[in-house]
Enzyme design. Structure first.
Site, short mmCIF file in Angstrom:
data_model
loop_
_atom_site.label_atom_id
_atom_site.label_comp_id
_atom_site.label_asym_id
_atom_site.label_seq_id
_atom_site.Cartn_x
_atom_site.Cartn_y
_atom_site.Cartn_z
CB CYS A 1 -0.89 0.03 1.23
SG CYS A 1 -2.19 -1.21 1.16
N PRO A 2 0.53 2.35 -0.64
CG PRO A 2 0.44 4.61 -1.36
CD PRO A 2 1.33 3.60 -0.67
#
Ligand SMILES: [Zn+2]
Lengths: 266, 88
Positions: free
Chosen positions: B24-25
């Protein structure tokens, strides 16, 4: 164009915004914005537009960096004192983001060169510190139908407005002509809180990004006034003036003119 | 064709995205970029191995107005998420 892996990382916080996304980021990379002035306003405007990945940034100014600028002009530094401001700013912006092509123009806009400078850009941002340039840029943008984001600062107060020629107001709808030279504070009298252009410049950059993305509502027909001492923002409605000398129904100003006489040039 | 079969036909991915190895992201960033290139109604299959994203991607996709059709664990550390594009 396709994003490189580095671009996906650099712009990830934009890409995950529904209002921007990959498509919006590509619009930013394709956009061409001209900043008038590499001083208090031009520095933060260019800094944030560079960070945002606006692909082409033109910047025009005829000054060199002085130590007294550094209290507020954040793109310059102690090491660039004596350098043309546009070169100093270009160095800073390109160091922040190599995706950005900064076109540095050392000189002063006048009635003879402004059309040629503006024609290559989608949006103009006024960060100039004098009335002759402010009115010249307004008139040229109205004639050329270029969106103009205009900002001004003095002491603890700043203003921002967004001009979409022939759709909304222009600067002359607001103030028909420059004030007489004697009424304008001279360089020696004009102080400014160093952070103030940061606030106003960031607002101008925000307006430009919104225009490029086609999102939100620009400050059309509106003047935003910020008072740093009371921390207040005030929006004043500015209707189009049908009798405006430049954008009205029967304009009396139909060609560009210089208004230099008698004004402090700094 | 039967209702079941029709459903399966509509959920057939037109595009597969392998984001194994991403965290992530960037997991969602990559998935969102892939969705932007697709037409409304088309289905994307995402293969991933980052556990947090198994919850985050479906939630973010829903927040962006897309339809999550299924989330399957397909291996010891591998998941498949299937999303249909509902809006541009
Ligand atoms: Zn006007």
């Amino acid at each position: 164009m396709e994003f490189t892996d580095l671009q996906v990382q650099r712009y990830s916080r934009h890409i995950i915004l529904p209002e921007v996304g990959g498509k919006g980021q590509k619009k930013l990379l394709a956009a061409k914005v001209l900043i008038v002035g590499a001083g208090g306003l031009g520095c933060p405007v260019g800094y944030y537009l560079s960070a945002a990945g606006v692909g082409t940034i033109g910047i025009v100014d005829d000054d060199v960096v002085e130590v007294s600028n550094l209290q507020r002009q954040i793109a310059h530094s102690t090491g660039t004192i004596g350098m043309p401001k546009v070169e100093s700013a270009k160095k800073t912006f390109e160091a922040l983001n190599p995706d950005v092509n900064v076109i540095a123009m050392k000189g002063r806009l006048n009635k003879d060169n402004i059309t040629d400078v503006l024609k290559d850009y989608d949006i103009v941002i006024d960060g100039s510190d004098n009335f002759p340039t402010r009115y010249l840029v307004n008139d040229a943008c109205v004639f050329m139908r270029k969106p103009l984001v205009s900002g001004a600062i003095l002491r603890f107060e700043g203003q921002v407005t967004t001009i979409i020629p022939h759709e909304g107001h222009c600067y002359r709808c607001l103030f028909e002509a420059p004030p007489p030279p004697g009424l304008v504070p001279s360089c020696q009298e004009a102080g400014v809180l160093g952070v103030l252009p940061g606030v106003i410049g960031a607002l101008e950059a925000t307006e430009a990004l919104k225009l490029i993305l086609g999102r939100g509502e620009p400050l059309k027909n509106t003047l935003l006034i910020y008072d740093a001492l009371t921390t207040s923002f005030r929006k004043v409605k500015v209707p189009r003036n049908p009798d405006c000398p430049v954008c009205g129904q029967n304009p009396t100003i139909t060609e560009l003119a210089d208004y230099d006489a008698g004004y402090c040039q700094r | 064709m039967g209702e079941e079969q029709k459903m399966q036909e509509e959920e057939k991915p037109v595009r597969k995205l392998d984001i194994k190895g991403l965290v992530c992201p960037y997991t969602f960033v990559k998935a969102k970029l892939a969705m932007e290139d697709m037409e409304v109604g088309e289905v994307l299959e995402i293969v991933l191995d980052y556990p947090e994203a198994v919850n985050n991607i479906p939630k973010s996709m829903q927040d962006h107005g897309q339809k999550v059709l299924k989330v399957d664990k397909t291996g010891d550390k591998e998941w498949v998420i299937v999303v249909r594009k509902e809006k541009d």
